[in-house]
Write an enzyme that holds these catalytic residues in place. Structure first.
Site, PDB file in Angstrom:
ATOM      1  CB  CYS A   1      -0.889   0.126   1.241  1.00 53.92           C
ATOM      2  SG  CYS A   1      -2.070  -1.382   1.223  1.00 53.92           S
TER       3      CYS A   1
ATOM      4  CG  HIS B   1      -3.443   3.548   1.910  1.00 55.17           C
ATOM      5  ND1 HIS B   1      -3.701   3.115   0.648  1.00 55.17           N
ATOM      6  CD2 HIS B   1      -3.379   2.698   2.611  1.00 55.17           C
ATOM      7  CE1 HIS B   1      -3.819   1.760   0.821  1.00 55.17           C
ATOM      8  NE2 HIS B   1      -3.642   1.608   2.102  1.00 55.17           N
TER       9      HIS B   1
ATOM     10  CG  ASN C   1      -6.418  -0.798   1.158  1.00 53.51           C
ATOM     11  OD1 ASN C   1      -5.831  -0.474  -0.039  1.00 53.51           O
ATOM     12  ND2 ASN C   1      -6.144  -1.245   2.173  1.00 53.51           N
TER      13      ASN C   1
HETATM   14  O1  UT7 Z   1      -3.841  -1.119   3.477  1.00 59.13           O
HETATM   15  C1  UT7 Z   1      -3.101  -1.691   4.457  1.00 59.13           C
HETATM   16  C2  UT7 Z   1      -3.359  -1.523   5.841  1.00 59.13           C
HETATM   17  N1  UT7 Z   1      -4.595  -2.154   6.195  1.00 59.13           N
HETATM   18  C3  UT7 Z   1      -5.507  -1.566   7.298  1.00 59.13           C
HETATM   19  O2  UT7 Z   1      -4.992  -0.572   7.184  1.00 59.13           O
HETATM   20  C4  UT7 Z   1      -6.551  -2.202   7.569  1.00 59.13           C
HETATM   21  C5  UT7 Z   1      -6.536  -1.752   9.297  1.00 59.13           C
HETATM   22  N2  UT7 Z   1      -7.710  -2.408  10.066  1.00 59.13           N
HETATM   23  C6  UT7 Z   1      -8.754  -2.240   9.842  1.00 59.13           C
HETATM   24  O3  UT7 Z   1      -9.393  -1.404   9.067  1.00 59.13           O
HETATM   25  C7  UT7 Z   1      -9.902  -2.722  10.653  1.00 59.13           C
HETATM   26  O4  UT7 Z   1      -9.276  -3.410  11.830  1.00 59.13           O
HETATM   27  C8  UT7 Z   1     -10.725  -3.716  10.069  1.00 59.13           C
HETATM   28  C9  UT7 Z   1     -11.732  -3.048   9.225  1.00 59.13           C
HETATM   29  C10 UT7 Z   1     -10.031  -4.747   9.068  1.00 59.13           C
HETATM   30  C11 UT7 Z   1     -11.803  -4.618  10.926  1.00 59.13           C
HETATM   31  O5  UT7 Z   1     -12.481  -3.603  12.091  1.00 59.13           O
HETATM   32  P1  UT7 Z   1     -12.250  -3.781  13.799  1.00 59.13           P
HETATM   33  O6  UT7 Z   1     -13.206  -2.714  14.109  1.00 59.13           O
HETATM   34  O7  UT7 Z   1     -10.681  -3.648  13.937  1.00 59.13           O
HETATM   35  O8  UT7 Z   1     -12.996  -5.353  13.743  1.00 59.13           O
HETATM   36  P2  UT7 Z   1     -12.269  -6.531  14.398  1.00 59.13           P
HETATM   37  O9  UT7 Z   1     -11.274  -7.245  13.566  1.00 59.13           O
HETATM   38  O10 UT7 Z   1     -11.835  -6.058  15.790  1.00 59.13           O
HETATM   39  O11 UT7 Z   1     -13.539  -7.619  14.510  1.00 59.13           O
HETATM   40  C12 UT7 Z   1     -14.739  -7.143  15.375  1.00 59.13           C
HETATM   41  C13 UT7 Z   1     -15.782  -8.069  14.924  1.00 59.13           C
HETATM   42  C14 UT7 Z   1     -15.200  -9.639  15.205  1.00 59.13           C
HETATM   43  O12 UT7 Z   1     -16.343 -10.260  15.767  1.00 59.13           O
HETATM   44  P3  UT7 Z   1     -16.430 -10.652  17.165  1.00 59.13           P
HETATM   45  O13 UT7 Z   1     -15.103 -11.592  17.628  1.00 59.13           O
HETATM   46  O14 UT7 Z   1     -16.343  -9.333  17.997  1.00 59.13           O
HETATM   47  O15 UT7 Z   1     -17.643 -11.268  17.537  1.00 59.13           O
HETATM   48  C15 UT7 Z   1     -15.179 -10.021  13.747  1.00 59.13           C
HETATM   49  O16 UT7 Z   1     -15.254 -11.449  13.515  1.00 59.13           O
HETATM   50  O17 UT7 Z   1     -16.072  -8.029  13.709  1.00 59.13           O
HETATM   51  C16 UT7 Z   1     -16.140  -9.118  13.016  1.00 59.13           C
HETATM   52  N3  UT7 Z   1     -16.117  -9.010  11.805  1.00 59.13           N
HETATM   53  C17 UT7 Z   1     -16.995  -8.767  10.905  1.00 59.13           C
HETATM   54  N4  UT7 Z   1     -18.463  -8.672  11.029  1.00 59.13           N
HETATM   55  C18 UT7 Z   1     -19.119  -8.592   9.846  1.00 59.13           C
HETATM   56  C19 UT7 Z   1     -14.867  -9.138  10.905  1.00 59.13           C
HETATM   57  N5  UT7 Z   1     -15.042  -8.807   9.697  1.00 59.13           N
HETATM   58  C20 UT7 Z   1     -16.547  -8.801   9.552  1.00 59.13           C
HETATM   59  C21 UT7 Z   1     -17.586  -8.307   8.394  1.00 59.13           C
HETATM   60  N6  UT7 Z   1     -18.690  -8.329   8.691  1.00 59.13           N
HETATM   61  N7  UT7 Z   1     -16.926  -8.016   7.226  1.00 59.13           N
END
Ligand code: UT7
Length: 312
Positions: free
Chosen positions: A113, A239, A269
């Site tokens: 990225c 980004h 992204n």
């Molecule tokens: O470009 C390269 C750099 N990449 C990035 O900058 C990405 C950085 N990270 C992020 O943007 C965020 O961490 C994400 C968008 C990937 C995830 O968001 P989050 O608020 O950090 O969520 P999380 O991973 O802590 O997951 C929270 C909950 C989990 O469920 P439980 O364990 O709380 O029951 C996940 O299983 O959200 C769940 N979850 C989803 N639910 C519905 C994860 N993906 C999804 C989904 N739909 N697509």
């Protein structure tokens, strides 16, 4: 010695994949995706449509925009992490597609990225050394190559597309690519990387934490180096990985909402194509205007991160 921007162009595949389309194929909701990422839709390449196809269209459009031909270009650098072929580089393939006959050099940079910032950094160095007169910088990605539709935590995040900008040598140091900084920390490899079977492995929350500090740090470094503050910058174009990361980082730097360019809602992204696609979109729609000062920080797998200061 510096540079100036003389042309730009972009390409987005026809197919649009909305959050509702994802709702139909996996356990996710439009509400979750919008709240956690700010994404509403993304473009998906058609079957058989590869990085080089998208890169060549963006490059052709940039040449047309500049009113020049491919043999007026002295070097092509392509930022990509998702080419179809291991070799030759996408840059060389684009030369072939566009019928270049001047034997000008071309190569790819693989900075995930942060790839386009690495490409800008290379170009700035070449201009400073007086080595090349016109350099085309392409950012092109087919991130759908890596999507695992069984992994909802990464599948919804990415899109495909390509953008290109052409910079020409200039005696002014205050136009074009004014400054760049690039960094890498290989010790953080585990946080976000490709797997041997071409999937994405990411610890989302840890990556998030790094992104909200390292991107603003790089942007701050560039502003201090240039002796400017957020007040002097017309637009910050971070980004486009996540709307919350964009707002948090740009806010910490003192940018008001109306100076933060957002395309993550439309493109999601697109990794190395993200910044150049955002800039092309903003120029096409009269949002960013010629002469404006742009701060472009990026962050990604590696870890890699950096920032560029560009006068459009
Ligand atoms: O470009 C390269 C750099 N990449 C990035 O900058 C990405 C950085 N990270 C992020 O943007 C965020 O961490 C994400 C968008 C990937 C995830 O968001 P989050 O608020 O950090 O969520 P999380 O991973 O802590 O997951 C929270 C909950 C989990 O469920 P439980 O364990 O709380 O029951 C996940 O299983 O959200 C769940 N979850 C989803 N639910 C519905 C994860 N993906 C999804 C989904 N739909 N697509």
């Amino acid at each position: 010695m510096g540079s100036r921007l003389i042309g730009y162009g972009s390409y987005l595949p026809e197919k649009i994949m909305t959050n509702h389309d994802f709702e139909r194929i996996m356990d996710t909701t439009d509400e979750w995706i919008v709240q956690r990422t700010g994404m509403h839709e993304r473009h998906f390449a058609a079957d058989g449509e590869e990085v080089v196809d998208m890169a060549a269209v963006a490059a052709r459009r940039a040449l047309d925009n500049a009113g020049i031909g491919i043999d007026d270009i002295d070097m092509v650098i392509c930022a990509t992490t998702s080419p179809e072929l291991d070799f030759p580089s996408v840059g060389v393939q684009v030369l072939g597609r566009l019928g270049a006959s001047k034997n000008q050099p071309a190569f790819d940079v693989r900075g995930a990225c942060t790839g386009y910032i690495y490409a800008l950094h290379c170009a700035r160095g070449f201009f400073a050394a007086g080595m090349h007169r016109r350099i085309m910088l392409i950012g092109a990605e087919k991130m759908t190559r890596f999507i695992d539709f069984n992994d909802r935590s990464t599948a919804v995040l990415f899109g495909d597309g390509a953008g290109a900008m052409i910079f020409e040598h200039s005696s002014s140091g205050y136009s074009g690519i004014i400054d760049t900084v690039v960094m890498a920390d290989g010790r953080e490899f585990d946080m976000l990387h490709g797997t041997p079977d071409h999937k994405i492995a990411m610890n989302g929350p840890e990556t998030y934490k790094k992104a909200v500090t390292l991107m603003p740090d790089a942007a701050q470094y560039i502003m201090e180096h240039a002796g400017i503050t957020a007040d002097n910058v017309d637009w910050i174009v971070p980004h486009q990985a996540n709307l919350r990361i964009i707002h948090s980082g740009a806010g910490r730097l003192g940018f008001p909402l109306e100076k933060i360019l957002v395309t993550v809602d439309k493109h999601a992204n697109t990794s190395g194509a993200s910044g150049v696609l955002a800039l092309s979109y903003a120029l096409d729609n009269g949002i960013i205007k010629k002469g404006q000062l742009i701060l472009y920080p990026a962050f990604g797998s590696g870890l890699t991160w950096g920032a560029a200061l560009i006068r459009m």
